[in-house]
Design a protein around this motif. Structure first.
Motif, PDB file in Angstrom:
ATOM      1  N   SER A 160       0.791  -1.232  -0.008  1.00  0.00           N
ATOM      2  CA  SER A 160       0.016   0.137  -0.050  1.00  0.00           C
ATOM      3  C   SER A 160       1.138   1.230  -0.058  1.00  0.00           C
ATOM      4  O   SER A 160       1.969   1.075   0.252  1.00  0.00           O
ATOM      5  N   ASP A 161       0.146   2.502  -0.324  1.00  0.00           N
ATOM      6  CA  ASP A 161       0.895   3.759  -0.010  1.00  0.00           C
ATOM      7  C   ASP A 161       0.786   4.285   1.318  1.00  0.00           C
ATOM      8  O   ASP A 161       1.996   4.698   1.680  1.00  0.00           O
ATOM      9  N   VAL A 162      -0.136   4.164   2.116  1.00  0.00           N
ATOM     10  CA  VAL A 162      -0.486   4.483   3.225  1.00  0.00           C
ATOM     11  C   VAL A 162      -1.107   3.450   3.859  1.00  0.00           C
ATOM     12  O   VAL A 162      -1.527   2.752   3.384  1.00  0.00           O
ATOM     13  N   ILE A 163      -1.307   3.761   5.352  1.00  0.00           N
ATOM     14  CA  ILE A 163      -2.128   3.157   6.182  1.00  0.00           C
ATOM     15  C   ILE A 163      -2.890   3.877   6.950  1.00  0.00           C
ATOM     16  O   ILE A 163      -2.925   4.906   7.094  1.00  0.00           O
ATOM     17  N   VAL A 164      -4.300   3.512   7.265  1.00  0.00           N
ATOM     18  CA  VAL A 164      -4.895   4.254   8.198  1.00  0.00           C
ATOM     19  C   VAL A 164      -5.224   3.432   9.370  1.00  0.00           C
ATOM     20  O   VAL A 164      -5.751   2.169   9.276  1.00  0.00           O
ATOM     21  N   ASP A 165      -4.783   3.621  10.719  1.00  0.00           N
ATOM     22  CA  ASP A 165      -4.783   2.724  11.784  1.00  0.00           C
ATOM     23  C   ASP A 165      -4.975   3.673  13.012  1.00  0.00           C
ATOM     24  O   ASP A 165      -4.806   5.000  13.105  1.00  0.00           O
ATOM     25  N   ILE A 166      -4.949   2.912  14.105  1.00  0.00           N
ATOM     26  CA  ILE A 166      -5.284   3.539  15.504  1.00  0.00           C
ATOM     27  C   ILE A 166      -3.662   3.957  15.870  1.00  0.00           C
ATOM     28  O   ILE A 166      -2.625   3.020  15.710  1.00  0.00           O
ATOM     29  N   VAL A 167      -3.440   5.129  16.399  1.00  0.00           N
ATOM     30  CA  VAL A 167      -1.883   5.382  16.702  1.00  0.00           C
ATOM     31  C   VAL A 167      -2.082   5.651  18.229  1.00  0.00           C
ATOM     32  O   VAL A 167      -2.923   6.641  18.686  1.00  0.00           O
ATOM     33  N   GLU A 168      -1.436   5.068  19.111  1.00  0.00           N
ATOM     34  CA  GLU A 168      -1.433   5.533  20.646  1.00  0.00           C
ATOM     35  C   GLU A 168      -0.093   6.587  20.705  1.00  0.00           C
ATOM     36  O   GLU A 168      -0.383   7.541  21.171  1.00  0.00           O
ATOM     37  N   THR A 169       1.005   5.760  20.845  1.00  0.00           N
ATOM     38  CA  THR A 169       2.066   6.679  21.237  1.00  0.00           C
ATOM     39  C   THR A 169       2.990   6.979  20.003  1.00  0.00           C
ATOM     40  O   THR A 169       3.851   7.799  19.841  1.00  0.00           O
ATOM     41  N   GLY A 170       2.885   5.982  18.858  1.00  0.00           N
ATOM     42  CA  GLY A 170       3.469   6.186  17.788  1.00  0.00           C
ATOM     43  C   GLY A 170       4.634   5.510  17.745  1.00  0.00           C
ATOM     44  O   GLY A 170       5.621   5.725  16.554  1.00  0.00           O
ATOM     45  N   THR A 171       5.161   4.784  18.768  1.00  0.00           N
ATOM     46  CA  THR A 171       6.338   4.132  18.804  1.00  0.00           C
ATOM     47  C   THR A 171       6.499   3.294  17.567  1.00  0.00           C
ATOM     48  O   THR A 171       7.364   2.836  17.103  1.00  0.00           O
ATOM     49  N   THR A 172       5.193   2.198  17.441  1.00  0.00           N
ATOM     50  CA  THR A 172       5.510   1.088  16.320  1.00  0.00           C
ATOM     51  C   THR A 172       5.834   1.709  15.088  1.00  0.00           C
ATOM     52  O   THR A 172       6.458   1.190  14.011  1.00  0.00           O
ATOM     53  N   LEU A 173       5.021   2.912  14.949  1.00  0.00           N
ATOM     54  CA  LEU A 173       5.153   3.528  13.717  1.00  0.00           C
ATOM     55  C   LEU A 173       6.511   3.675  13.184  1.00  0.00           C
ATOM     56  O   LEU A 173       7.281   3.646  12.240  1.00  0.00           O
ATOM     57  N   ARG A 174       7.237   4.621  14.606  1.00  0.00           N
ATOM     58  CA  ARG A 174       8.564   5.049  14.226  1.00  0.00           C
ATOM     59  C   ARG A 174       9.418   3.905  13.985  1.00  0.00           C
ATOM     60  O   ARG A 174      10.383   3.889  13.392  1.00  0.00           O
ATOM     61  N   GLU A 175       9.420   2.528  14.767  1.00  0.00           N
ATOM     62  CA  GLU A 175      10.260   1.735  14.662  1.00  0.00           C
ATOM     63  C   GLU A 175      10.285   1.024  13.423  1.00  0.00           C
ATOM     64  O   GLU A 175      10.974   0.179  12.960  1.00  0.00           O
ATOM     65  N   ASN A 176       9.112   1.317  12.759  1.00  0.00           N
ATOM     66  CA  ASN A 176       8.746   0.669  11.202  1.00  0.00           C
ATOM     67  C   ASN A 176       9.156   1.919  10.137  1.00  0.00           C
ATOM     68  O   ASN A 176       8.634   1.799   8.954  1.00  0.00           O
ATOM     69  N   ARG A 177       9.498   3.074  10.610  1.00  0.00           N
ATOM     70  CA  ARG A 177       9.894   4.051   9.780  1.00  0.00           C
ATOM     71  C   ARG A 177       8.683   4.636   9.042  1.00  0.00           C
ATOM     72  O   ARG A 177       8.779   5.026   7.762  1.00  0.00           O
ATOM     73  N   LEU A 178       7.607   4.608   9.873  1.00  0.00           N
ATOM     74  CA  LEU A 178       6.499   5.258   9.027  1.00  0.00           C
ATOM     75  C   LEU A 178       6.081   6.740   9.913  1.00  0.00           C
ATOM     76  O   LEU A 178       6.730   6.727  11.267  1.00  0.00           O
ATOM     77  N   GLU A 179       5.588   7.466   9.479  1.00  0.00           N
ATOM     78  CA  GLU A 179       5.151   8.699  10.173  1.00  0.00           C
ATOM     79  C   GLU A 179       3.685   9.259   9.951  1.00  0.00           C
ATOM     80  O   GLU A 179       3.089   8.995   8.896  1.00  0.00           O
ATOM     81  N   VAL A 180       3.176   9.954  10.967  1.00  0.00           N
ATOM     82  CA  VAL A 180       1.582  10.168  10.976  1.00  0.00           C
ATOM     83  C   VAL A 180       1.498  11.542   9.921  1.00  0.00           C
ATOM     84  O   VAL A 180       2.472  12.392  10.186  1.00  0.00           O
ATOM     85  N   ARG A 181       0.430  11.268   8.895  1.00  0.00           N
ATOM     86  CA  ARG A 181       0.477  12.446   8.088  1.00  0.00           C
ATOM     87  C   ARG A 181      -0.763  13.208   8.484  1.00  0.00           C
ATOM     88  O   ARG A 181      -0.848  14.436   8.191  1.00  0.00           O
TER      89      ARG A 181
END
Lengths: 217, 314
Positions: A160-181
């Motif tokens: 996919s290009d992006v994901i739509v998901d629940i973000v609590e602290t953002g740690t999982t995103l950061r560890e997978n080199r993703l960022e909230v847009r």
């Protein structure tokens, strides 16, 4: 379920609690509001607990199933995340925002990702309706890729290009080199009630909402 | 040979009992075809209780549908603009997409429709019939009534566009007062702008208890006529055994493109969904270019399957 009676001869108030830390926190709030059931604190594998003294019956269910138990009347009330209510639109009353379990529904993308509005956006998510409504509001053409878990790896693997998901602290995103847009909507735990149960157990439900500091009545 | 009610299943017995009740009250059976041209439903999609319609092409090449609704067909086929009130009842199957089972279901409903010069007396008569229908099914019932014009007027004090109006109405139906406040803050309205609407939604319960407060809210917002209508409708039950089963609640909403005035829903203890739903639908009549006024309700028999044969059915 057999129709047992509470101490006063009335029906039990049936409460669906989401299993896990959030449910434990919710129980503490309910107990403080006068709906104690000490048996629930005992270490056991039981899923149903009742206290005839306070007239309450609790049962632990999977968090995403709470709204189903309430909408179908197996529970009079329950606590569900706003994400579940937005995604499945159960026909229930949403009586209170409990202000706990706070997080947000967000669009996330790989760091440095450049969106090309000329192309259909590929969106991986567990929350197809929320994603569809959000992008429909922007007039954007999207391709929903429905996944049930590990959503974060979808853009990394080119699914996919992006994901739509629940973000609590953002740690999982950061560890997978993703960022909230974008943040789509803030999420928290809501007290929900079955529309019929609310009417026939009004006194108990109002006692609970008043005890929780509710201003609904 | 006499008709033996024992050989009927629960749904059949209830269906025939309700038909008997409506017949006794001077309503005439209306029978209709199982099919209708799809166009009727595509033009009135929001009126349907569920999305999705089963369609097929008939021998003449017309796109037809298995009826997902009864009222639209009656409005389409019954003569319009007469001086007399037409009092009809039906007992029909409809075909709807069930959100719960992810598929189409055949559902049976029995209901009444009044079309023509509907006045306050007609509204009271239909409400009383709805109450009698519920009483026939169980001792433990609640008939919930609201007034959509009053609700709509208070929603309009804060809604700045149709989208916001729709969101606020949805929250009203969910008793989601924090949601309404959130929408108002998002729209930049001052804190407390929605106070009158929230007051109205918080005011629910038996008419004798809540009507004084509703009258006051209506007076402060220039909606006295709607509150008067609601009060007059509820007055038909005052001092009767039915009074304790009446409940005024503005979370009983409907799509305002079709419904107006008095709206109501019936609940039985132990059944999770409303078993009866109805109201005035002059707005639908206007959309379908009819001059008459109209009110009706339906009893959803498929929701009564769990009603115990022994304990229920008075």
């Amino acid at each position: 379920m057999e129709e047992r009676r509470n101490r006063d001869g009335g029906s039990f108030l049936n409460v669906a609690l989401p299993k896990g830390r959030l449910g434990e926190k919710v129980y503490q709030l309910f107990a403080a509001a006068g709906f104690e059931c000490p048996a629930i604190l005992e270490n056991s594998r039981k899923l149903i607990f009742e206290n005839p003294e306070t007239g309450v019956r609790y049962f632990w269910v999977k968090p995403s199933d709470v709204a189903i138990y309430v909408a179908r009347g197996a529970a009079d009330i329950g606590v569900a995340g706003k994400d579940i209510l937005l995604e499945y639109r159960p026909d229930v009353y949403e009586l209170m925002d409990l202000g706990i379990g706070k997080c947000r529904m967000a669009v996330a993308a790989p760091e440095g990702y450049q969106d090309d509005p000329a192309r259909t956006l590929r969106v991986a998510t567990k929350f197809a309706r929320i994603a569809r409504d959000y992008y429909a509001g922007m007039g954007r053409d999207i391709d929903i890729i429905h996944l049930n878990g590990s959503i974060e790896i979808a853009p990394i693997l080119g699914l996919s290009d992006v994901i739509v998901d629940i973000v609590e602290t953002g740690t999982t995103l950061r560890e997978n080199r993703l960022e909230v847009r974008e943040t789509i909507v803030p999420i928290s735990a809501r007290l929900i009630a079955n529309k019929s149960g609310f009417k026939f157990k009004r006194a108990a439900v109002e006692k609970l909402t008043a005890g929780l500091g509710g201003v609904e009545k | 040979m006499e008709l033996n009610l024992e050989v009927m299943d629960q749904m059949e017995r209830i269906g025939f009992l309700l038909r008997g009740l409506y017949h006794e009250h001077g309503f005439v059976r209306y029978r209709m075809s199982k099919f209708e041209e799809y166009d009727l439903y595509s033009r009135n999609k929001d009126f349907l209780l569920s999305e999705g319609v089963i369609t097929f092409t008939d021998a003449n090449g017309r796109l037809m549908a298995l009826k997902p609704d009864v009222t639209l067909s009656i409005v389409l086929h019954v003569r319009d603009g007469g001086d007399e009130l037409q009092k009809l009842y039906y007992h029909e199957n409809v075909y709807r997409l069930s959100a719960a089972s992810d598929g189409f279901r055949e559902e049976t409903q029995v209901g009444v429709e009044c079309m023509g010069p509907v006045d306050g007396k007609t509204v009271q008569e239909v409400l009383k019939l709805a109450e009698e229908s519920l009483r026939l099914l169980s001792d433990r019932y609640i008939l919930e009534i609201s007034h959509l014009d009053l609700l709509s007027a208070l929603v309009d004090t804060v809604a700045t566009d149709d989208g916001m109006r729709e969101r606020i109405l949805r929250c009203s139906g969910e008793k989601n007062l924090h949601g309404i406040s959130g929408i108002c803050r998002e729209a930049g309205l001052a804190e407390g702008a929605e106070r009158a609407l929230l007051d109205l939604l918080r005011t629910y319960g038996p008419p004798r208890t809540v009507m004084p407060r509703i009258r006051k809210i209506a007076e402060e917002n220039g909606c006295e006529a709607s509150a008067r209508e609601l009060g007059q409708t509820a007055a038909a039950f005052m001092g009767t055994p039915a009074e304790e089963h009446l409940w005024i609640d503005f979370s009983a909403t409907g799509d305002l493109k079709y419904y107006n005035g008095i709206a109501f829903k019936g609940f039985l203890e132990g059944i999770p969904d409303p078993v009866l739903s109805g109201g005035q639908y002059d707005a639908l009549m206007r959309r379908m270019h009819r001059k008459d006024r109209a009110i009706g309700f339906a009893v959803f028999l498929h929701r009564l399957e769990r009603l115990s044969r022994e304990g229920a059915l008075n």
